[in-house]
Write an enzyme that holds these catalytic residues in place. Structure first.
Site, short mmCIF file in Angstrom:
data_model
loop_
_atom_site.label_atom_id
_atom_site.label_comp_id
_atom_site.label_asym_id
_atom_site.label_seq_id
_atom_site.Cartn_x
_atom_site.Cartn_y
_atom_site.Cartn_z
N ARG A 46 35.74 40.98 28.92
CA ARG A 46 37.10 41.12 29.45
C ARG A 46 37.57 39.74 29.87
O ARG A 46 36.84 38.77 29.78
CB ARG A 46 37.19 42.16 30.58
CG ARG A 46 35.99 42.43 31.42
CD ARG A 46 35.58 41.28 32.29
NE ARG A 46 36.71 40.73 33.00
CZ ARG A 46 36.77 39.52 33.49
NH1 ARG A 46 35.75 38.67 33.33
NH2 ARG A 46 37.82 39.08 34.15
N GLY A 47 38.83 39.67 30.32
CA GLY A 47 39.43 38.36 30.61
C GLY A 47 40.21 37.94 29.37
O GLY A 47 39.66 37.92 28.25
N ALA A 48 41.51 37.62 29.55
CA ALA A 48 42.40 37.43 28.40
C ALA A 48 41.88 36.43 27.35
O ALA A 48 41.81 36.78 26.16
CB ALA A 48 43.79 37.04 28.91
N ARG A 80 43.54 46.44 23.87
CA ARG A 80 44.10 46.30 25.23
C ARG A 80 45.50 45.70 25.08
O ARG A 80 45.68 44.68 24.41
CB ARG A 80 43.19 45.42 26.11
CG ARG A 80 41.80 46.05 26.30
CD ARG A 80 41.03 45.39 27.42
NE ARG A 80 41.61 45.66 28.72
CZ ARG A 80 41.23 45.04 29.83
NH1 ARG A 80 40.31 44.10 29.78
NH2 ARG A 80 41.80 45.33 30.99
N GLN A 178 35.67 42.95 39.42
CA GLN A 178 35.46 41.65 38.74
C GLN A 178 35.19 40.54 39.75
O GLN A 178 34.49 39.57 39.44
CB GLN A 178 36.69 41.27 37.91
CG GLN A 178 36.92 42.10 36.67
CD GLN A 178 37.89 43.23 36.94
OE1 GLN A 178 37.98 43.73 38.06
NE2 GLN A 178 38.61 43.65 35.92
N ASP A 219 47.28 37.19 32.41
CA ASP A 219 47.07 37.89 31.14
C ASP A 219 48.22 37.67 30.18
O ASP A 219 48.05 37.72 28.97
CB ASP A 219 46.87 39.39 31.39
CG ASP A 219 45.43 39.65 31.76
OD1 ASP A 219 45.08 39.37 32.93
OD2 ASP A 219 44.65 40.03 30.87
N ASN A 229 49.08 39.87 35.65
CA ASN A 229 47.66 39.60 35.97
C ASN A 229 47.08 40.83 36.64
O ASN A 229 47.78 41.82 36.90
CB ASN A 229 47.54 38.35 36.85
CG ASN A 229 46.09 37.87 36.93
OD1 ASN A 229 45.41 37.75 35.91
ND2 ASN A 229 45.60 37.63 38.13
N LYS A 230 45.80 40.76 36.92
CA LYS A 230 45.07 41.91 37.49
C LYS A 230 45.82 42.56 38.64
O LYS A 230 46.37 41.86 39.51
CB LYS A 230 43.69 41.41 37.95
CG LYS A 230 42.77 42.44 38.54
CD LYS A 230 42.55 43.65 37.68
CE LYS A 230 42.09 43.35 36.27
NZ LYS A 230 42.25 44.50 35.34
O1 MRU Z 1 40.90 43.68 33.11
P1 MRU Z 1 40.38 42.28 32.96
O2 MRU Z 1 39.10 42.04 33.67
O3 MRU Z 1 40.36 41.85 31.51
O4 MRU Z 1 41.49 41.40 33.68
C1 MRU Z 1 41.29 40.01 33.78
C2 MRU Z 1 42.35 39.31 34.53
O5 MRU Z 1 43.28 39.89 35.03
C3 MRU Z 1 42.26 37.81 34.57
O6 MRU Z 1 42.83 37.31 35.73
C4 MRU Z 1 43.01 37.22 33.36
O7 MRU Z 1 42.65 37.86 32.17
C5 MRU Z 1 42.76 35.77 33.22
S1 MRU Z 1 41.08 35.41 32.78
C6 MRU Z 1 40.97 33.72 32.58
#
Ligand code: MRU
Length: 317
Positions: A46-48, A80, A178, A219, A229-230
């Protein structure tokens, strides 16, 4: 050795299963685009930026297996909906396929470019971090969420490497945790002083003058600087504004969606309510109560002090 979320061995893609961290460091091999899509959907990775890199290798594996590239592209795109890096990377792979380019080289380029962007972002962002800063961060934006080093966590890493004394407040980040499972794990490995807090603690710490700045990832960023973002990021931005605390967003330029002006046009992923109502085998809510699980929210540009990309520091308003 530097933390990695994934490794390409020339044939297969290996993922560190992030669902098992911090208890287990288990690597899983993916052999085609279907397994890759499943791994992204299930949040094994996970993470963009990491999602974008992994999808590029998934595309490569699917095409190598002789599958129709258009089908492979669609399967991976439909994993996603919010993280723009996924679409950025897949569009590049598709374009490379259409031009008859070496797909493995392009996937490796996407990975390397992300890593180098993060290193650059770390240096730029570090200019904004004072010595003795107490920094709040949300979710995980580290090596695990990228091709390595990290975005918001990369700035924190760089501040630490440059000899500054810093302290990090780590938002737990319900419901997938996370922050407490992944960010704390990375900070501990680096020896960076930190403390985990529940998401609802941040406001009171700000009120008490215990937070000097907030640094988060993104994201998707729109043309005018609205940021997805999250979930929980928007609330932090409002709290930071009320308390006069700088609020920084850190991301590579591959997170910017130039086709969208306003954050209202960003699709927000809604995930299973089960992820809110239970954690692993532990039931957290009565079976009969429904739950809403929005994975992301939108922070308007006016709540953001600066957006840091590898291209520079951008003040959206
Ligand atoms: O649902 P996730 O864990 O993929 O969400 C991740 C985030 O919101 C991060 O802040 C974002 O992707 C940036 S990661 C460098």
């Amino acid at each position: 050795m530097e933390v990695k979320a994934f490794r390409w061995d020339g044939e297969k893609l290996w993922l560190l299963d992030q669902r098992k961290l911090p208890e287990l460091e288990e690597w899983v091999a993916l052999e085609d685009h279907l397994q890759t899509a499943q791994a992204i959907r299930d949040m094994m990775v996970r993470g963009a930026p990491a999602i974008g890199c992994v999808a590029s290798y998934g595309f490569l594996m699917g095409v190598r297996k002789g599958e129709d590239p258009k089908v492979v592209y669609e399967v991976l795109r439909n994993t996603r909906p919010t993280a723009y890096n996924l679409f950025y990377a897949l569009d590049r792979m598709m374009e490379a396929y259409e031009k008859g380019e070496d797909l493995e080289k392009v996937a490796k380029d996407i990975e390397l470019e992300d890593y180098l962007a993060n290193k650059k972002i770390g240096e730029l962002g570090n200019q904004l971090i004072p010595n003795n800063a107490r920094i709040l961060t949300h979710c995980n934006t580290g090596a695990l969420a990228t091709a390595g080093f990290g975005t918001a966590l990369g700035v924190i890493r760089q501040a630490h490497y440059s000899g500054k004394s810093i302290f990090v407040w780590v938002d737990e980040t319900r419901p997938y945790l996370q922050g407490s499972r992944l960010t704390a794990w990375e900070l501990l490995k680096e020896g960076i002083p930190h403390k985990i807090i529940t998401d609802s603690t941040a406001g009171f710490l700000m009120k008490k003058g215990m937070i000097d700045c907030v640094i988060v990832g993104a994201d998707r960023i729109t043309r005018k600087g609205d940021v997805a973002n999250k979930i929980g990021t928007y609330a932090l931005s409002v709290l930071a504004k009320v308390h006069g605390i700088p609020f920084y967003v850190v991301a590579p330029s591959s997170t910017i969606d130039h086709s969208i002006e306003s954050g209202e046009d960003i699709p927000i992923e809604e995930r299973s309510e089960e992820e809110v109502k239970r954690f692993k085998d532990c039931k957290l809510a009565p079976e009969g109560s429904p739950a809403l699980h929005l994975a992301f929210d939108i922070t308007p540009a006016e709540n953001i002090t600066a957006i840091i990309t590898e291209k520079g520091i951008w003040k959206p308003t």
